[in-house]
Write a protein that holds these residues in place. Structure first.
Motif: not given
Length: 86
Positions: A36-46
């Motif tokens: 859950p700590d990786l689910l952020d805007a940066e992950f979506v962009q990647l």
């Protein structure tokens, strides 16, 4: 200059994408919820970037899958507003 922490996070993002690509159909939510700590805007962009890479390297199925995950995750995270009909 990229810090070690940023590099480790990028590695974790890529590992999560690999796990998504390899998991059985329907297991995607469990895979995402495991980090859950990786689910952020940066992950979506990647996810979007990786989907584009696959699209340009003749892997349309992986590209569509990752684009779908990115879109759904962005919606859940409230990264873009829902379009109101009517």
């Amino acid at each position: 200059m990229t810090s070690t922490t940023d590099t480790q996070r990028q590695d974790r993002y890529m590992a999560l994408i690999d796990r998504l690509l390899q998991c059985p159909s329907g297991e995607e939510p469990a895979v995402l919820n495991s980090e859950p700590d990786l689910l952020d805007a940066e992950f979506v962009q990647l996810l979007v970037h990786t989907a584009a890479h696959f699209a340009h390297h003749d892997n349309a199925d992986a590209a569509k899958f990752l684009a779908f995950i990115a879109r759904e995750l962005a919606r859940q995270l409230g990264l873009y507003p829902e379009v109101q009909e009517g």
